[in-house]
Enzyme design. Sequence first.
Site, mmCIF file in Angstrom:
data_model
loop_
_atom_site.group_PDB
_atom_site.id
_atom_site.type_symbol
_atom_site.label_atom_id
_atom_site.label_comp_id
_atom_site.label_asym_id
_atom_site.label_seq_id
_atom_site.Cartn_x
_atom_site.Cartn_y
_atom_site.Cartn_z
ATOM 1 N N ARG A 154 0.708 -1.258 0.011
ATOM 2 C CA ARG A 154 0.147 -0.116 -0.065
ATOM 3 C C ARG A 154 0.644 1.377 -0.054
ATOM 4 O O ARG A 154 2.037 1.295 0.016
ATOM 5 C CB ARG A 154 -1.032 -0.141 1.114
ATOM 6 N N ASN A 182 2.082 -6.034 -2.593
ATOM 7 C CA ASN A 182 0.699 -6.324 -2.388
ATOM 8 C C ASN A 182 -0.091 -4.861 -2.313
ATOM 9 O O ASN A 182 0.380 -3.848 -1.486
ATOM 10 C CB ASN A 182 0.464 -6.798 -0.817
ATOM 11 N N GLU A 183 -1.235 -4.697 -3.165
ATOM 12 C CA GLU A 183 -2.024 -3.777 -2.902
ATOM 13 C C GLU A 183 -1.507 -2.396 -3.124
ATOM 14 O O GLU A 183 -1.627 -1.338 -2.723
ATOM 15 C CB GLU A 183 -3.073 -3.572 -1.661
ATOM 16 N N ASN A 184 -0.356 -2.303 -4.351
ATOM 17 C CA ASN A 184 0.332 -1.402 -4.790
ATOM 18 C C ASN A 184 -0.222 -0.426 -5.444
ATOM 19 O O ASN A 184 0.314 0.794 -5.822
ATOM 20 C CB ASN A 184 1.806 -1.943 -5.347
#
Length: 816
Positions: free
Chosen positions: A385, A421-423
Amino acid sequence: MRYLLAVLFLLGYNLSFGQQSRRLNTGWSFLREDLGGIWEAVRPAKQGDPETVPLWSQVSLPHCVNARDAVDPDVNYYEGPMWYKTQLNISNPYSAGRTLLHFEGAGQKTEVYVYTTKVGSHVGGYDEWTVDITDAVNSFKSNDSLFKAFKGKIPVAVRCDNSRDLEMMPSDLSDFNLYGGLYRYVNLVYEPGLYIDKIFADPVMTAGLKSAKLPVKVRFDNPGNIAAGDLSVSLKDPDGKVVASFNKTMNLFNGDQEVTTLDIKNPKLWSPETPRMYSLETKISSKAGSHISITPVGFRSFEFVKKGPFKLNGTRLLLRGTHRHEDFAGQGAAMTESQMREEMVLMKDMGVNFIRLAHYQQSPIILHLCDSLGILVWEEIPWCRGGLGGAVYQAQGKRMLTNMIEQHYNHPAVIIWGLGNENDWPNDFAEFDKQKIRAYFTELNNLAHQLDSSRKTAIRRCEFASDIVDVYSPSIWAGWYRGIYTEYKEITKTEFDKVDHFLHVEWGGDSHAGRNSENPDKGLQNIKATGAADERAGDASLYGGAARASKDGDWSETYICNLFDWHLKEQETMPWLTGAAMWVFKDFSTPVRPDNPIPYMNQKGVVERDLTPKESYYVFQSYWTNKLMAHIYGHHWPVRWGKDGEEKMIKVYSNCDQAELFVNGKSYGKRKRNSQNFPAAGLRWNVPMHKGSYEAIVKASKGGASISDTIHFDYQTDNWGKPAVVQLKKISEKDGIATIEAKVYDVNQVECLDAKNWIRFGLAGDGTLIDDLGTSSGSRRVQLYNGRAIIRIHTNNGKSVASAKIDGLPVAFVSL
């Protein structure tokens, strides 16, 4: 010596070590604040000195500063500096050896001191690292008066800091706590003047799995400038038999040395069903002494078929996966080795053959357990994130990727290196540039393949970069954050067709342990099939936005069992599917969910934060395991409700061929298991209920073997109004721990079995409330489950008064 090494191997130790290595678990003092300087940590105590401040507490390692406050309902968890100090007896047996401190992980920035000398530092809370303290120790010992003042011991101080820092991974927007402290083991290591730093040994299968080559590359550390040494390499099979060996005299120790390639005939293959482990023993002997490194080796091949399934050793294997955070009730990240083992065995007993270690490099103990238990691994760096930081930020990501791959290179369980992850989730920086994020992903992808050409790379939920990595996982949360769960197969196939290599990680939903429902779909009537199931901004919120199960559902164990049941039965009919990993095995703490039924807890686990199984654990067992099992839904559902004579469904989760249900001694017939007969694979019975008590017994059988399960419950037919009163009573006491239970009733003293009110427990007197555990029975502020809640109290052999408070109702008390 050989027996000791074998024991260490089984226990999951990091097995590149000198003649002596020991954990530094005891004798530590801790301070949860910063100091004015290092002198405050190491100044010697003098008799007659006035009391000094600040005051330190005594702790054992592993230790996490956020062991309790991560789930404290009333405060933000601590993010800031902290100190540890100890005094060590150090006596290196090697005349010119080196003394090291080996950290298996410390959060999140760390500085190490010997007396007042800073000897090392590290940024990143999850990879392993070492500090050479030899010179500082020798300098300290050379000062006779100082050495005597510390009674021949060496003062060591460690400053950890988990303060918020945008230019450091992971982002504080992450859905997990950035814990602080020495929350993994610290080891004191003695090495000779020439020793092995790392071994790289990843087998290459040949001749249709009938033979293999094992290239062996060695990285030496030669602080003693040793000119020559004798190297020996031997590979032992799972029975301890030497199947290959090599000897060589060496006089070059710079860089990574490719010392040999071993040829292996008819290797015993590693797989989840038969995780056969070889061990590679590498020894360097010189005038400085001897050093042995023991490395796990597993022979296996794997393939993600383009537009097709996953194969292991040439045969299709459906990856049946889950996820893990290093997090435990009352301890935060400071899990002990025995707790890690218990957790991983529970996973294996559930039928797991694959795990994504989210969202950071995890303890080396976990990797050894995955090897020995037969659990394939996706491990990733903590780029999670927030967007993309600057040069310091990006350097950390590359450094952590390098460390993760090099430190876990030899584990046969590992098949995927995760890069992020969830970039696609912005907000840490003013700039959110997709092209720059793509460029950085490309750098990470190239670095990963340069370091390890045999494994795949992957990311989860960043569609604009899905083409960069080898394997991609989109966001599919059918029936939770978006849509309904019956859309799962259709949506998954659509996503599968978009990429060459697909793997679905993260699916499921939250459940409040102990909460059950007679009508779990009641709150979902406004949720529409959408043809999409991705998680979007704000979906995790319990307020606002479109109708969705995560906001409008009842968070019951009943609903989540149905959701899991549907997904699992569908996965059996998807021959193209590589696999899927449900999120997550165990409930864990998070700073971004203060309003959940247990504040600051992500409750998507199939076990609670203390490893207590929820009902959904057994749904997975019924699909994924071969060992005979049968479980009647409702072991934690003491009172069911409805009209007099109304039929109620009793479900049994079992992997048996057939089962027979008995209720209060009467048989309700046999049912045959059919995985496509939803729910409960056809093992369900509609039983008319009347007010009173019930005993339900199931007897299940398969292949001549049988197993049974029993539950007891009451059935309530009286209707209730809104809660009017709280009743609090002690329901048990054992070994100095009392359990108290709160229940809510209406004005007519009818139990309110669907009440979800918030309740707050309190205590005055000699006792201690057992709270801040992040479990449904270990939180002083928690939502009711079926109109009730429990908590436990250490009585401390004294008297106390406990209280239970629900807004708008009179406070209830009970004396203990």
